[in-house]
Design a protein around this motif. Structure first.
Motif, mmCIF file in Angstrom:
data_model
loop_
_atom_site.group_PDB
_atom_site.id
_atom_site.type_symbol
_atom_site.label_atom_id
_atom_site.label_comp_id
_atom_site.label_asym_id
_atom_site.label_seq_id
_atom_site.Cartn_x
_atom_site.Cartn_y
_atom_site.Cartn_z
ATOM 1 N N SER A 31 0.825 -1.204 0.000
ATOM 2 C CA SER A 31 0.000 0.000 0.000
ATOM 3 C C SER A 31 0.859 1.253 0.000
ATOM 4 O O SER A 31 0.551 2.230 -0.692
ATOM 5 N N LEU A 32 1.953 1.214 0.765
ATOM 6 C CA LEU A 32 2.834 2.381 0.824
ATOM 7 C C LEU A 32 3.476 2.629 -0.538
ATOM 8 O O LEU A 32 3.568 3.777 -1.000
ATOM 9 N N LEU A 33 3.889 1.540 -1.222
ATOM 10 C CA LEU A 33 4.465 1.695 -2.559
ATOM 11 C C LEU A 33 3.420 2.240 -3.521
ATOM 12 O O LEU A 33 3.708 3.112 -4.354
ATOM 13 N N ALA A 34 2.168 1.730 -3.387
ATOM 14 C CA ALA A 34 1.100 2.231 -4.256
ATOM 15 C C ALA A 34 0.876 3.711 -4.013
ATOM 16 O O ALA A 34 0.664 4.485 -4.954
ATOM 17 N N ALA A 35 0.953 4.128 -2.738
ATOM 18 C CA ALA A 35 0.781 5.552 -2.423
ATOM 19 C C ALA A 35 1.881 6.373 -3.074
ATOM 20 O O ALA A 35 1.622 7.433 -3.655
ATOM 21 N N ALA A 36 3.120 5.869 -3.011
ATOM 22 C CA ALA A 36 4.235 6.592 -3.644
ATOM 23 C C ALA A 36 4.004 6.709 -5.142
ATOM 24 O O ALA A 36 4.238 7.758 -5.749
ATOM 25 N N LEU A 37 3.510 5.610 -5.749
ATOM 26 C CA LEU A 37 3.236 5.626 -7.187
ATOM 27 C C LEU A 37 2.180 6.680 -7.521
ATOM 28 O O LEU A 37 2.290 7.404 -8.520
ATOM 29 N N LEU A 38 1.139 6.781 -6.652
ATOM 30 C CA LEU A 38 0.068 7.753 -6.904
ATOM 31 C C LEU A 38 0.581 9.181 -6.764
ATOM 32 O O LEU A 38 0.112 10.079 -7.464
ATOM 33 N N VAL A 39 1.558 9.392 -5.853
ATOM 34 C CA VAL A 39 2.151 10.723 -5.748
ATOM 35 C C VAL A 39 2.874 11.062 -7.043
ATOM 36 O O VAL A 39 2.769 12.175 -7.570
ATOM 37 N N VAL A 40 3.593 10.065 -7.601
ATOM 38 C CA VAL A 40 4.291 10.293 -8.868
ATOM 39 C C VAL A 40 3.288 10.657 -9.956
ATOM 40 O O VAL A 40 3.568 11.482 -10.821
ATOM 41 N N LEU A 41 2.094 10.061 -9.902
ATOM 42 C CA LEU A 41 1.063 10.346 -10.903
ATOM 43 C C LEU A 41 0.292 11.628 -10.594
ATOM 44 O O LEU A 41 -0.709 11.910 -11.250
ATOM 45 N N ASP A 42 0.715 12.390 -9.581
ATOM 46 C CA ASP A 42 0.084 13.667 -9.220
ATOM 47 C C ASP A 42 -1.304 13.508 -8.615
ATOM 48 O O ASP A 42 -2.079 14.456 -8.592
ATOM 49 N N ALA A 43 -1.640 12.317 -8.144
ATOM 50 C CA ALA A 43 -2.941 12.115 -7.510
ATOM 51 C C ALA A 43 -2.725 12.123 -5.996
ATOM 52 O O ALA A 43 -2.776 11.089 -5.333
ATOM 53 N N VAL A 44 -2.469 13.320 -5.445
ATOM 54 C CA VAL A 44 -2.036 13.400 -4.043
ATOM 55 C C VAL A 44 -3.158 12.987 -3.098
ATOM 56 O O VAL A 44 -2.922 12.315 -2.097
ATOM 57 N N ASP A 45 -4.400 13.375 -3.429
ATOM 58 C CA ASP A 45 -5.512 13.022 -2.539
ATOM 59 C C ASP A 45 -5.669 11.513 -2.417
ATOM 60 O O ASP A 45 -5.847 10.978 -1.322
ATOM 61 N N VAL A 46 -5.599 10.831 -3.568
ATOM 62 C CA VAL A 46 -5.740 9.376 -3.547
ATOM 63 C C VAL A 46 -4.570 8.744 -2.810
ATOM 64 O O VAL A 46 -4.739 7.798 -2.046
ATOM 65 N N ALA A 47 -3.360 9.291 -3.045
ATOM 66 C CA ALA A 47 -2.180 8.751 -2.376
ATOM 67 C C ALA A 47 -2.328 8.877 -0.865
ATOM 68 O O ALA A 47 -1.996 7.961 -0.110
ATOM 69 N N PHE A 48 -2.854 10.014 -0.432
ATOM 70 C CA PHE A 48 -3.083 10.264 0.990
ATOM 71 C C PHE A 48 -4.010 9.191 1.570
ATOM 72 O O PHE A 48 -3.728 8.574 2.604
ATOM 73 N N THR A 49 -5.118 8.937 0.856
ATOM 74 C CA THR A 49 -6.061 7.936 1.330
ATOM 75 C C THR A 49 -5.424 6.561 1.364
ATOM 76 O O THR A 49 -5.602 5.805 2.328
ATOM 77 N N GLU A 50 -4.679 6.227 0.314
ATOM 78 C CA GLU A 50 -4.044 4.909 0.255
ATOM 79 C C GLU A 50 -3.081 4.731 1.421
ATOM 80 O O GLU A 50 -3.055 3.679 2.065
ATOM 81 N N ALA A 51 -2.294 5.779 1.722
ATOM 82 C CA ALA A 51 -1.322 5.668 2.807
ATOM 83 C C ALA A 51 -2.033 5.535 4.147
ATOM 84 O O ALA A 51 -1.650 4.722 4.990
#
Lengths: 180, 140
Positions: A25-45
């Motif tokens: 999940s943490l790696l997925a959150a990092a990936l979402l940050v790279v994709l500029d989807a900060v809100d989703v990354a926040f939720t995932e983390a």
């Protein structure tokens, strides 16, 4: 991420599997940050890496941390292999029709997204367009999501309450000694 | 885990900051990343950390069951109630522009209020689920 998934499949120790799930999940959150989807990354983390891991550990402490050995009957293995291959092939076949990553002509960019981006800030006065869409344009969706969480919470409370109520008379008699 | 001094001191030190960060994410969701869902989870994680370190029974004294259960329903009621208010003020259901004379200000208030409702429900449900899991004894 692929390595974590491979280990999750291979490992029999569920404690390690839960931990690897958190790492995934943490790696997925990092990936979402790279994709500029900060809100989703926040939720995932917060949800994926944080709360889910804690709840899974709570479930492990109630059950057992060792997975059962899988059945080795050949017919069973063949059936499982068949179902998994057919489903996987269907999913890959479905993904062939999907637009390329970042394709501006993709259907998702053709409907309301432009309107939201152009008018959202002026109409709602909220700089974070994700919040504006989530709370205002898609207010009904979000209300539904809250109701899903509400239902989940009530369901868990009821399930645990009924399990507790079912055990109580047993405890008063002397807990499990009746079986012998 | 209550006999681990370092864990206890650090947890005591961290919990107020976690809660403050939760509130920041809640009310700053309009301007930066975040919102009710994330804030609720962060806020609940403060209680869960407290319960992990000091024991579930101590945590239950801090947030009694009735508070958690009321919170679960209250958040949803705030969200739905905002819709009813906008309905009474002559708009559509959940049309925040009707909340105030100025549509933009109405939108702003509406979004803040429903995010608060989301946050309360999410935080309460997460805490309730954790308490339900952790409060049970392992089957013998």
């Amino acid at each position: 991420m692929a390595a974590t998934i491979f280990m999750v499949v291979r490992l029999r120790n569920l404690f390690a599997v839960v931990m690897l799930g958190g790492i995934y999940s943490l790696l997925a959150a990092a990936l979402l940050v790279v994709l500029d989807a900060v809100d989703v990354a926040f939720t995932e983390a917060a949800v994926g890496a944080g709360i889910s891991t804690v709840l899974a550990l709570g479930a492990l402490s109630l059950t057992t941390s060792q997975e059962k050995e899988p059945s080795r009957r050949p017919l069973y293995t063949l059936a499982v292999l068949f179902v998994v291959s057919v489903t996987g092939a269907a999913l890959i076949f479905g993904s062939l029709d999907m637009p390329l990553f970042g394709d501006p002509a993709a259907p998702i960019h053709g409907h309301v997204a432009d309107t939201y981006l152009a008018e959202g800030q002026a109409a709602t006065g909220v700089p974070n367009i994700v919040t504006a869409v989530l709370a205002s344009y898609r207010g009904f969706d979000t209300l539904g999501e809250v109701m899903v969480i509400f239902t989940a919470g009530i369901g868990v409370l009821l399930a645990f309450a009924s399990a507790q109520a079912g055990r109580k008379p047993d405890d008063e008699v002397g807990g499990g000694e009746d079986d012998e | 885990m209550s006999h681990h001094l370092v864990v206890r001191v650090i947890a005591k030190f961290l919990i107020p900051f976690i809660m403050l960060f939760g509130l920041y994410v809640q009310f700053h969701g309009d301007f930066g990343p975040g919102g009710g869902f994330q804030a609720g989870v962060i806020f609940a994680s403060a209680f869960i950390l407290y319960a992990l370190v000091f024991g579930v029974e101590t945590a239950r004294k801090v947030v009694p069951d009735w508070v958690v259960r009321t919170g679960i329903a209250l958040g949803g009621l705030i969200f739905g109630g905002t819709g009813i208010v906008s309905l009474l003020k002559g708009g559509n259901y959940l049309d925040y522009s009707a909340l105030k004379a100025d549509p933009v200000a109405g939108q702003h208030i509406g979004i803040l209020v429903i995010e608060l409702g989301v946050g309360i429900t999410v935080a309460s449900v997460m805490t309730a689920i954790f308490f339900a899991f952790a409060g049970r004894q392992r089957k013998g």
